[in-house]
Write an enzyme that holds these catalytic residues in place. Structure first.
Site, PDB file in Angstrom:
ATOM      1  CE  LYS A 116      -2.518   2.044  -3.361  1.00  0.00           C
ATOM      2  NZ  LYS A 116      -1.789   3.588  -3.675  1.00  0.00           N
ATOM      3  CD  GLU A 200      -8.615  -3.226  -4.173  1.00  0.00           C
ATOM      4  OE1 GLU A 200      -7.727  -3.953  -4.655  1.00  0.00           O
ATOM      5  OE2 GLU A 200      -8.751  -3.046  -2.918  1.00  0.00           O
ATOM      6  CG  HIS A 235      -7.015   4.800   5.352  1.00  0.00           C
ATOM      7  ND1 HIS A 235      -7.790   3.583   5.513  1.00  0.00           N
ATOM      8  CD2 HIS A 235      -7.937   5.789   4.799  1.00  0.00           C
ATOM      9  CE1 HIS A 235      -8.829   3.532   5.109  1.00  0.00           C
ATOM     10  NE2 HIS A 235      -9.219   4.651   4.725  1.00  0.00           N
ATOM     11  NE  ARG A 291       7.681   3.959   1.395  1.00  0.00           N
ATOM     12  CZ  ARG A 291       7.011   3.865   2.206  1.00  0.00           C
ATOM     13  NH1 ARG A 291       7.529   3.365   3.301  1.00  0.00           N
ATOM     14  NH2 ARG A 291       5.677   3.858   2.426  1.00  0.00           N
TER      15      ARG A 291
END
Length: 497
Positions: A116, A200, A235, A291
């Protein structure tokens, strides 16, 4: 085009790939663990080979064993589906070494987008909007405190490797930071083998919007419209729809262009998904999944494009059959993930034997499933039973159609998320498309009340319908299963009082 494809996966996605291969006149080889010996996907494929183990590292994650089977069976390509090895760059390396084509992106794309921090740095260079936060990993708590203050609380701690929301921790105060970092690091290292984390800005109540992309090896890249994936728990997505209810042509053009930039930044050459967060008119790059996605059927429903067949064609060296102007939105589609989980107990997995099963049908209804009556849902794999997809002329019709299809869907023997989905289709905030990633938490009381009511209605409904699809000798067993299920539900209700 390929002659034979080995499918390095299981369940409904294995069946989905088999179907695409059948339409392309390509033979298929299924691999399976000991537990999956009688699974439906092994019967759909032209050949099935045992991996002789139930241990993941010695079955669906054993790259050398899978490559050996592909070579032995003469497979010239491997399709990894989603999950398992689908984003493991080593699989591609091993395929190359053995003259086998991986139906997926190149190794560099998987590596770049699998990290990430690296992917965020790439997006910044390409001018794709990103969430304010670190460009590098954090290991020192004092440095983390300084960065968190600069960004501004609340912040979110994420693992650089992996995905699926695993280990994410939201931090509202400085005192919570050290513990959150340690927790995420430990879980990331145990799960992905990499304990690197980063910080973040936490965007509260965002929408989760993603764009499907397709790219070939001839320099052609398109987006195949958008999906709304904001209904999540821990999530993990529960419901997806396409297109996003807030999408306009102007916003789709801007976000779609950002998705294409993201794909081109790593020379992408397959089907993939670029995920964004959207809040107050602004969107931010979240990650790219290299994917095919679980929720790809809703994109197929509104565009008429078979994403898996395109993925296979591109891998075989063909050019994309579509240009950007060919992609049009037709109506609205919704997908409900039907999991063997108890929605009245925080979606706890509930594996077991299915003793009664009837799937819905009718106009605009699609079922992607790998189970049947008498099948035992194993505890060692994901709890998904099926994906129920509906398509309507507009969102209201799609919601009504999904409610109708859910009412036809019967699974007896295990607790499922069907009651939750029924409750959601009646929820006014959902109907009004007031969606965000904290939707379930904020609407939990109303949803729970409705789920309890739905569950109490199940006994009567099933008793009316089960005789139409089960032999009489099984009715007593089914009734006993239903009664046991209802007693458990009533006991759970009493425990919460």
């Amino acid at each position: 085009m390929f002659d034979k494809v080995l499918i390095a996966n299981r369940g409904e996605i294995a069946i989905r790939v088999v179907r695409a291969c059948k339409e392309l006149d390509v033979d298929t080889v299924a691999i399976h663990s000991n537990t999956d010996e009688k699974a439906l996907f092994t019967k759909y494929a032209d050949e099935a080979v045992s991996l002789n183990s139930d241990i993941l590292a010695q079955s669906y994650l054993d790259i050398d064993k899978i490559i050996d089977i592909a070579v032995e069976k003469g497979a010239d390509a491997i399709h990894p589906g989603y999950g398992f090895l689908s984003e493991n760059p080593v699989l591609g390396q091993k395929c190359d070494e053995n003259g086998i084509t991986l139906i997926g992106p190149r190794e560099n794309a998987i590596k770049a987008m699998g990290d990430k921090i690296t992917s965020k740095q790439l997006m910044i260079k390409k001018g794709v909007p990103t969430v304010p936060g670190d460009k590098e990993g954090i290991n020192d708590v004092e440095v983390a405190k300084k960065r968190a203050k600069e960004i501004g609380f609340p912040v979110i701690i994420k693992s650089s490797a992996g995905g699926g929301g695993i280990g994410m921790r939201v931090v509202y105060e400085e005192d919570e930071l050290a513990r959150a970092i340690e927790s995420t690091q430990n879980l990331a290292k145990a799960t992905f083998g990499d304990g690197t984390v980063y910080i973040e800005k936490y965007i509260e109540r965002p929408r989760h919007i993603e764009f499907q992309v397709l790219a070939d090896g001839h320099g052609n890249t398109i987006h195949v419209c958008d999906r709304e994936c904001s209904i999540q728990r821990r999530h993990q997505k529960l419901i997806e729809e396409a297109p996003s209810p807030i999408m306009t042509e102007e916003l789709r053009e801007r976000m779609g262009e950002s998705a294409i930039k993201a794909a081109k930044s790593v020379d992408y050459n397959s089907a993939g998904t670029v995920e964004f967060m959207y809040s107050n008119g602004e969107y931010y790059f979240l990650e790219m999944n290299t994917r095919i996605q679980v929720e790809h059927p809703i994109t197929e429903a509104i565009t008429g494009i078979d994403l898996v067949k395109e993925q296979i064609r591109v891998a075989s060296g063909e050019k994309l059959q579509y240009e950007q102007d060919d992609v049009k939105v037709n109506g609205h589609a919704i997908e409900c993930r039907i999991n063997a989980e108890n929605p009245l107990n925080e979606f706890t997995p509930n594996p077991g034997k299915i003793i009664g099963y009837r799937s819905p049908g009718g106009i605009g209804v699609r079922m992607d499933s790998g189970v049947y009556s008498g099948y035992t849902i194993p505890s060692i794999y994901d709890s998904m039973i099926a994906k129920l997809i509906v398509h309507g002329n507009n969102r209201d019709e799609a919601i009504a159609r999904m409610a109708r299809a859910l009412n036809e869907y019967i699974v007896v023997g295990v607790k499922t998320t069907i009651p939750f989905h029924k409750a959601l289709m009646k929820n006014e905030n959902f109907k009004q498309a007031n969606l965000h990633t904290a939707f379930i938490e904020e609407n939990s009381r109303d949803l729970l009340t409705e789920v309890e009511r739905v569950v109490q209605e199940e006994e009567e409904r099933i008793s009316k319908l089960h005789a139409t699809f089960l032999p009489n000798k099984k009715i007593a067993a089914i009734s006993m299963g239903v009664n046991t299920y209802m007693q458990q539900i009533k006991q759970e209700q009493e425990n919460r009082k």
